[in-house]
Design an enzyme around this catalytic site. Structure first.
Site, PDB file in Angstrom:
ATOM      1  N   GLU D 100       3.936  -7.981  -9.784  1.00 40.98           N
ATOM      2  CA  GLU D 100       2.891  -8.948 -10.076  1.00 40.98           C
ATOM      3  C   GLU D 100       2.191  -8.572 -11.378  1.00 40.98           C
ATOM      4  O   GLU D 100       1.434  -7.595 -11.415  1.00 40.98           O
ATOM      5  CB  GLU D 100       1.883  -9.003  -8.922  1.00 40.98           C
ATOM      6  N   LYS D 231       0.549  -2.809  13.022  1.00 39.62           N
ATOM      7  CA  LYS D 231       1.104  -3.816  12.116  1.00 39.62           C
ATOM      8  C   LYS D 231       0.371  -5.155  12.164  1.00 39.62           C
ATOM      9  O   LYS D 231       0.994  -6.220  12.042  1.00 39.62           O
ATOM     10  CB  LYS D 231       2.591  -4.055  12.428  1.00 39.62           C
ATOM     11  N   ASP D 305       4.752   3.498   5.108  1.00 41.93           N
ATOM     12  CA  ASP D 305       5.210   2.365   5.904  1.00 41.93           C
ATOM     13  C   ASP D 305       4.479   1.133   5.376  1.00 41.93           C
ATOM     14  O   ASP D 305       3.342   0.852   5.766  1.00 41.93           O
ATOM     15  CB  ASP D 305       4.871   2.627   7.377  1.00 41.93           C
ATOM     16  N   HIS D 396      -4.603 -13.532 -15.980  1.00 50.62           N
ATOM     17  CA  HIS D 396      -3.281 -13.869 -15.452  1.00 50.62           C
ATOM     18  C   HIS D 396      -2.431 -14.572 -16.504  1.00 50.62           C
ATOM     19  O   HIS D 396      -1.210 -14.443 -16.509  1.00 50.62           O
ATOM     20  CB  HIS D 396      -3.405 -14.695 -14.175  1.00 50.62           C
TER      21      HIS D 396
END
Lengths: 405, 405, 405, 405
Positions: D100, D231, D305, D396
């Site tokens: 990104e 999660k 993770d 951006h």
């Protein structure tokens, strides 16, 4: 954790126990006497004050079953609460039914600060009440065929509603798909009634039409899939509207904050910031102080469905110190379920209390909602003032019950 | 969105308006008359029924300010509600104050099914009520010094509580740090009082001691940082306890489900599954049907702080079809804020209603909580039955108000 | 709580420290070398593997700044994942980049069960991505004037979007008012790009037009008021759409459940029910098992904005035992932020991985989303099977790292 | 809503399809070649870059199954990030793997502002990771007997843990009762491993002991009832700890805010207030900007993770204008699941990236967590600066991909 369970005794269900309480939806002195006798026999207690009421029993039809008497709730008044809205415009006196000492005094103080500041702007932004049936299909294929059919028939639903109720108008339908579950949220305008029964009956008519006509039948359907937010705080309703959505604001001068609320705008701003972090930590829906206090007391006094406090007492409170030392404050309540006709609004004291607010009957529900939001703003200001300046404990010591420590 | 705002008129704040409502925390016929005269002059309305009460005014001290009269709430009775708990053990009659038609009938039906099944197991698992002051420091360094000091002094806080209240016991303290904000949640046992005032006063005493003694002073502190879940549904309280945490269960035979609830265990199970998906979609805290209905009616009748329905009406309902065709159902309510002393419990009808449940006064709050959870379970069964079998609309058409369509 | 803070040392900000890391958005071997030298000097460490890549540096422009090298993520493949959707239709092989042992094996097992059952139905229901500027006004009066003007100009915004981007289409605008704060959520269709930058640039153009033209200026405005759900799980996005909303379902025969998943449909159903109660207790948004595992591994492999897992890994999983002993299972993901053009999709291995799924480039984003949802369903089945049958621990012992106990 | 479904074709499951992908947990060139051949045959695509890696395959054992090759993720560096904590103390260089554009530049800018201000205080407050088995009983009576037995055996569980793992220590057990469901949350200290597998294996050992010994057996039990927050973002974990809980703060002078962040403290404060209202409206858990961006990039680079971003990217950001014109800012992250041993930390580039932060191996996980929180704070400052001053779109446009409009 404490020991969980003392041994439960063996017991029998005696037939006379099982059917003995004389259930009745009829309301009459005879039924009351029958019920009282039964209860006194069973409990060895008497209920002279509860049952001693000269209320016109015929007014109670449709409001209660197994009626035994009248609960008496102390009621105070605050005001004038000055409100400028789309329907509310003036100085209102607001009845609050509660047994919590300091509550009326606190809201009254907030109202007084707002009155001196010229009054609260309170605007009803949206209206709508939902019933959300759910349809379960064998699979997504069937569900998609059903939806295609539904979308083509959508316009004809308005007629069904029109033929079912004089007041209700279907204003929106929203579709949610979750696997083979299809939920359709029907949103209605219900005039000055809070409208929960009205939307149930209209949606029932729509569903029966759909089930009758649709080419692919659902394997099950239920009139409410528990997604409409009825009687509970939900993120969904908080982000949409349920009942009426109202926002209200005020600007209080530094002088009013100091003289009436006994604190400063800077302290109010500081307290608001800090407490907003606190309420975020608590995992609330929205961020507010104690909307439930004012709304509950108002709802009891004015014949509302008080259980709707569960959803109505949700929203956002904001306070900001302005550069001139004044305080900006606002509240936004997206789930105000209120009505000025139907429900308990026609009961004797409830009607008088609505009258006190100039809100009894047709044409008044938006006004009522705007006053309710203004009330809530007054209450948020007063409690934040107390907490910001360390008066909270003293207020409860002064007005609350002395015996309970 | 509709047009937002009609032009607000210019207005003046007249001095007499601003101070005219004669505020008083004194309760007497003189004060009532003064208030009535004022309101009638201002609103051109009269309040003959609201003000016509022969209640003993001296009983109202500490429960209300600006008292004008008594709101009359229709009250019905359900039962017997058979409960097996740690404190509740027997068949109870439960008063419900409401103006919502069908509510009493529905809870009564649920209670009857449970009675025939031998009664509800209802267990109070935990007790505790919190006050959560927040302390703001210059930075984390100061905050950590303060905490070190606090942790060393923790044991001495029990004495402060003991010297402040006869009833309150400090049972836990939890620390939350968010940057330079320190929140300490003090959790208390408050005997049979719901205890909100008690914990405020005790925590105030603790805080004043801390501020006086601590080596590093916070730049600000507030007795409540709005993280305790007071008067609002929060994920935090839902996962812990606020007031009393109670769980209640029942197993209904297929015969009872069919004959009393007019549906089948399989349909109940199906409805529960589907509606649980619905309530998850709505973003509720927990997953339940309409706890608020029964709790609100019970709280009004029995002198509870009704605004606490906002937090109490949270929990989890579960229903399961057993392999023998019976239905298992349970409810869990972690935030039952209730008391059998203090608050409005001593008011005339409220006391009679508590008496009806054998719950008036000291030693009864756990019993009350276990009955309340059993009531909620009865209500969940009855509404799920109605919704599962398509009776919901008809029930409201039968018992509800006929004029509102 | 542990001791919080060891005394922090006094320190100086040396000028050379403060500006020393040679920042560059240029990507070249020279810049890499410069950065490496600096880092090695500062940390006394070397990075031979990280920096040893023969990647075509020119491909990285616009994807990274201060580039030093390539992180190597182990990648496995599962499949074929058979999918029937509106765009996906066939047997797909899905690359998963992860270092978590057992993850690939588990998803593969789920895919295999679904393949044997004939494949997953996976349907993209909605598309839309939002940017939500907020405008702050003096008061509600100004805000309402602004809205009136805005509503009249609304149609002309489409032209602004058209002139700003070839791909973006403005599909919806939603208004939220909170006191004097006005949030306008602009929702766009962004073709096959995930679209976050596109909607920022288009919304910026809209806002600049609005600020320029509106008769009442806001006192402040911000291009994003943090309500759009960007990079976070929110109840709002969960109830609407963010990116793509997809639902996927499968019916597994009893035989497949038993032979491939090594459990039974009844146990799966039982586990689902029980674990749904668990996830409700945890206060999650939605109710699912481990969407994040599969989505993260897929996103890393295929050049997605991996941080969007924060919002994408939200939804509802449901499993039901059918009367014939088969198992119905479905997943619904309302916030799948994915793209097959733009972002990292053009990077070398990412492009190959998209190719593996037949999803590289224009016209493939719906297909990608439908495969992603099917993947998630396979993973939910496999983990629920393992947990229902007590294989979970063993699977991690078998495939996971042995040394870490 | 769009048309849902194109007709799905009839299809057959060919045996060869169903078992064809050659599954293997063995990692070797032979297996890679076999898998590649199969995939190329099936998809008609080739994967030369994905499969072309000179990584030492033996390092991958236990990290992946069905291994085909290496995904290449561009990696940039920011810093120095100056951190003062309990374990972190110094100037750190932080690797971020992302595609990104603008992300690395933005975090670098934030780090630079914090460096000039003297560095971030970042403190690990708590550690703990949970596994939450659920036990289902016939009824509450059985459940209560089981609990009584469990409470008496509680102390002996420590030995089971000690015999199962060298590292894990059982630090807490929490009980949740919901009807006949009993959830026991076992919380562990797992040294420098993130510990999810460790706690599974230890809890499995505990549960097998319990099931073997308990006098009243549950009808079902599952090693994880989906309440541990694994999660997923949950209100429960947000209020407690999952992994490591860290808070970090900084005070930036007006000069730094202006010269480095190109905005003012007052605008930052204003933006924070406004955006906090926005994020509350969105129904997020906690209130933050874009924790997920920095954490994801850091986790990918350093062998964490990555799917745990779902839970780790939760917390509270706060910014405040001080009276001297400086800006106070802090972040609090209660769910940082991180490790410096185990998982992917030993993989080649991952190890180098950990080394870059001086965080590879034992004794470094608290340091890592404190650096991660400091990184997040730098990112929150930079994005809030951009949004407050209207630079967000331009950033951006400058760093992001130019082709995608």
């Amino acid at each position: 954790m404490k020991t969980l369970l003392k041994k439960t005794e063996a017991y029998d269900v005696h037939t006379e126990d099982a059917c003995a309480l004389p259930f009745s939806s009829e309301i009459s002195q005879t039924e009351i006497a029958k019920l009282c006798d039964y209860l006194t026999k069973k409990t060895n207690k008497q209920f002279p004050i509860l049952t001693d009421s000269n209320i016109n029993l015929s007014l109670l039809n449709g409001n209660i079953e197994n009626f035994i008497g009248i609960s008496q709730i102390p009621t105070g008044v605050i005001g004038p609460l000055k409100v400028h809205g789309t329907a509310a415009n003036g100085a209102y006196y607001v009845p609050l039914a509660t047994s919590e000492g300091a509550l009326v005094a606190s809201y009254h103080r907030g109202a007084r600060a707002c009155l001196l500041a010229g009054g609260i702007t309170s605007i009803c932004l949206k209206e709508g009440i939902q019933r959300s049936p759910v349809f379960k299909f064998e699979n997504l294929n069937d569900l998609s065929l059903f939806i295609s059919w539904f979308l083509a028939k959508k316009e004809s639903l308005h007629d069904i509603v029109k033929n079912t109720s004089r007041f209700a108008k279907l204003t929106d339908t929203k579709i949610q798909i979750e696997g083979n579950h299809l939920t359709i949220s029907f949103e209605y305008f219900t005039a000055d009634a809070s409208g929960q029964n009205m939307v149930t009956i209209c949606t029932d008519a729509i569903c029966r039409f759909m089930i009758d006509q649709c080419p692919v039948k659902p394997s099950h359907w239920f009139i409410e899939g528990n997604s409409s937010g009825d009687k509970k705080a939900t993120a969904y309703s908080f982000n949409n509207v349920r009942g009426k959505k109202v926002t209200a604001e005020i600007e209080l001068s530094a002088k009013i904050v100091s003289e009436v609320l006994k604190t400063s705008s800077a302290l109010m701003d500081r307290y608001w910031r800090t407490s907003t972090m606190g309420v975020i930590q608590s995992g609330a829906i929205g961020a507010q102080g104690h909307y439930a206090n004012g709304l509950t007391a108002l709802f009891i006094a004015t014949g509302q469905d008080v259980a709707c406090v569960a959803e109505a007492a949700t929203g956002i409170t904001r306070m900001e110190l302005n550069s001139n030392g004044s305080l900006y404050a606002c509240v936004t309540l997206p789930n105000l379920i209120v009505g000025t006709v139907g429900g308990g609004t026609n009961l004797p004291t409830q009607r008088e209390c609505l009258d006190m607010m100039d809100c009894y009957g047709e044409g008044n529900s938006i006004k009522y909602a705007e006053i309710a939001a203004a009330l809530v703003l007054a209450g948020e200001l007063s409690i934040a003032a107390a907490l910001s300046a360390g008066q909270f404990t003293q207020a409860h010591q002064k007005f609350g019950r002395k015996k309970s420590l």
